[in-house]
Design a protein around this motif. Structure first.
Motif, short mmCIF file in Angstrom:
data_model
loop_
_atom_site.label_atom_id
_atom_site.label_comp_id
_atom_site.label_asym_id
_atom_site.label_seq_id
_atom_site.Cartn_x
_atom_site.Cartn_y
_atom_site.Cartn_z
N ALA A 158 0.91 -1.29 0.08
CA ALA A 158 0.04 -0.02 0.07
C ALA A 158 0.69 1.29 -0.03
N ALA A 159 1.76 1.37 0.89
CA ALA A 159 2.78 2.58 0.92
C ALA A 159 3.62 2.70 -0.35
N LEU A 160 4.19 1.56 -1.03
CA LEU A 160 4.71 1.74 -2.35
C LEU A 160 3.60 1.94 -3.35
N GLY A 161 2.45 1.56 -3.35
CA GLY A 161 1.64 1.91 -4.62
C GLY A 161 1.33 3.38 -4.62
N ASP A 162 1.20 4.03 -3.47
CA ASP A 162 1.03 5.51 -3.18
C ASP A 162 2.18 6.27 -4.05
N LEU A 163 3.32 5.73 -4.01
CA LEU A 163 4.55 6.27 -4.51
C LEU A 163 4.74 5.83 -6.07
N TRP A 164 4.72 4.54 -6.26
CA TRP A 164 5.28 3.90 -7.62
C TRP A 164 3.76 3.52 -8.60
N GLY A 165 2.61 3.81 -8.01
CA GLY A 165 1.50 3.39 -8.72
C GLY A 165 1.09 2.13 -8.25
N ARG A 166 0.00 1.77 -8.94
CA ARG A 166 -0.74 0.33 -8.54
C ARG A 166 0.24 -0.76 -8.66
N ILE A 167 0.57 -1.26 -7.55
CA ILE A 167 1.25 -2.55 -7.54
C ILE A 167 0.35 -3.92 -8.12
N THR A 168 0.98 -4.40 -9.07
CA THR A 168 0.26 -5.62 -9.62
C THR A 168 0.63 -7.05 -9.37
N ARG A 169 1.94 -6.93 -9.00
CA ARG A 169 2.64 -8.39 -8.70
C ARG A 169 4.10 -8.08 -7.73
N ILE A 170 4.20 -9.18 -7.05
CA ILE A 170 5.54 -9.26 -6.17
C ILE A 170 6.20 -10.48 -6.51
N VAL A 213 -3.28 -8.66 -5.18
CA VAL A 213 -1.86 -8.44 -5.44
C VAL A 213 -1.13 -9.74 -5.62
N HIS A 214 -0.83 -10.50 -6.62
CA HIS A 214 -0.31 -11.72 -7.06
C HIS A 214 1.12 -11.68 -6.44
N VAL A 215 1.45 -12.74 -5.51
CA VAL A 215 2.95 -12.87 -5.10
C VAL A 215 3.41 -14.24 -5.87
N GLY A 216 4.71 -14.13 -6.31
CA GLY A 216 5.37 -15.23 -6.89
C GLY A 216 6.74 -15.44 -6.30
N TRP A 217 7.21 -16.53 -6.56
CA TRP A 217 8.54 -16.67 -6.32
C TRP A 217 9.47 -17.44 -7.14
N THR A 218 10.91 -17.10 -7.42
CA THR A 218 11.60 -17.66 -7.95
C THR A 218 13.17 -17.78 -7.31
#
Length: 178
Positions: free
Chosen positions: A50-62, A83-88
Motif C-alpha cells: 500500500a505504501a509503495l503503491g502510493d508512490l510507484w503506482g498500483r502494484i500488480t505483482r510481487i 496482488v499476486h505474489v510469486g517466487w523464483t
C-alpha cells in the motif's frame, strides 16, 4: 438463537505499525530498503505494498526468493484488491523483493527482521553502501542469526552427558558397551 459475528469491528485486530522503508536509490538497481518486523509475508506485504503503491503506482505483482520466507502466499489483499505474489530462486536475489507496478519494475533490499537496529539504520540510510555490499551485510546478519539459533537450540558443543549416536564407540545409555 442465531449469532452474527461482525469481523470488521474485531477488537482483536492489532493496529498496523508504520512501514520501515527507505526509498533512497542505490547503485545496483535498488530502489529502496525495507526492514520488516517478521518473516510473515501475509502480514508484512499488505502495508508495504500500500505504501509503495502510493508512490510507484498500483502494484500488480510481487516476486520473492523463498530462501528466507517460511510461507509465501500466492496473493495478498491490498486496499480491497488482490496482488499476486510469486517466487523464483533463479532470477531473484534472496535479499530482494521485486515489485511490478503500472510504472514498471522496482527492487527493494530486505533487511532481515531479526537484525539489530544499528545495522538496519545504516543500511536504510544508504551511507554510500552499494547494492552488493548491502546484500552482503544482509547475508552476514542472516548468518549470525542462524549461528545464534544453532547455539541456543542445542547445535553447538553437545554436552557429554547426552547419549552417543548409535554405532559410536563408548558406553551406551544403559551402561553396556556395544
Amino acid at each position: 438463537m442465531p449469532v452474527t459475528i461482525d469481523r470488521t469491528t474485531s477488537s482483536r485486530r492489532a493496529p498496523s505499525m508504520p512501514v520501515r522503508l527507505s526509498l533512497t536509490s542505490a547503485p545496483g538497481g535498488l530502489d529502496g530498503t525495507w526492514w520488516p518486523r517478521s518473516r510473515a509475508l501475509t502480514r508484512e506485504l499488505p502495508p508495504l505494498t500500500a505504501a509503495l503503491g502510493d508512490l510507484w503506482g498500483r502494484i500488480t505483482r510481487i516476486t520473492v526468493n523463498p530462501a528466507y520466507w517460511p510461507v509465501i502466499p500466492s496473493w495478498v489483499s491490498v486496499a480491497g484488491r488482490t496482488v499476486h505474489v510469486g517466487w523464483t530462486t533463479e532470477e531473484q536475489d534472496p535479499h530482494r523483493l521485486t515489485f511490478f507496478s503500472t510504472d514498471g519494475r522496482r527492487d527493494v533490499l530486505v533487511i532481515p527482521p531479526e537484525g539489530g537496529a544499528d545495522a538496519a539504520a545504516q543500511l536504510m540510510a544508504g551511507d554510500g553502501i552499494d547494492a552488493p555490499a548491502g546484500e552482503e551485510a544482509a547475508d552476514r546478519i542472516d548468518a549470525r542469526i542462524r549461528e545464534e539459533a544453532w547455539d541456543t537450540d542445542g547445535g553447538a558443543d553437545r554436552p557429554s552427558s547426552l547419549p552417543r549416536p548409535i554405532g559410536s564407540a563408548g558406553p551406551s545409555p544403559g551402561g553396556r558397551r556395544r
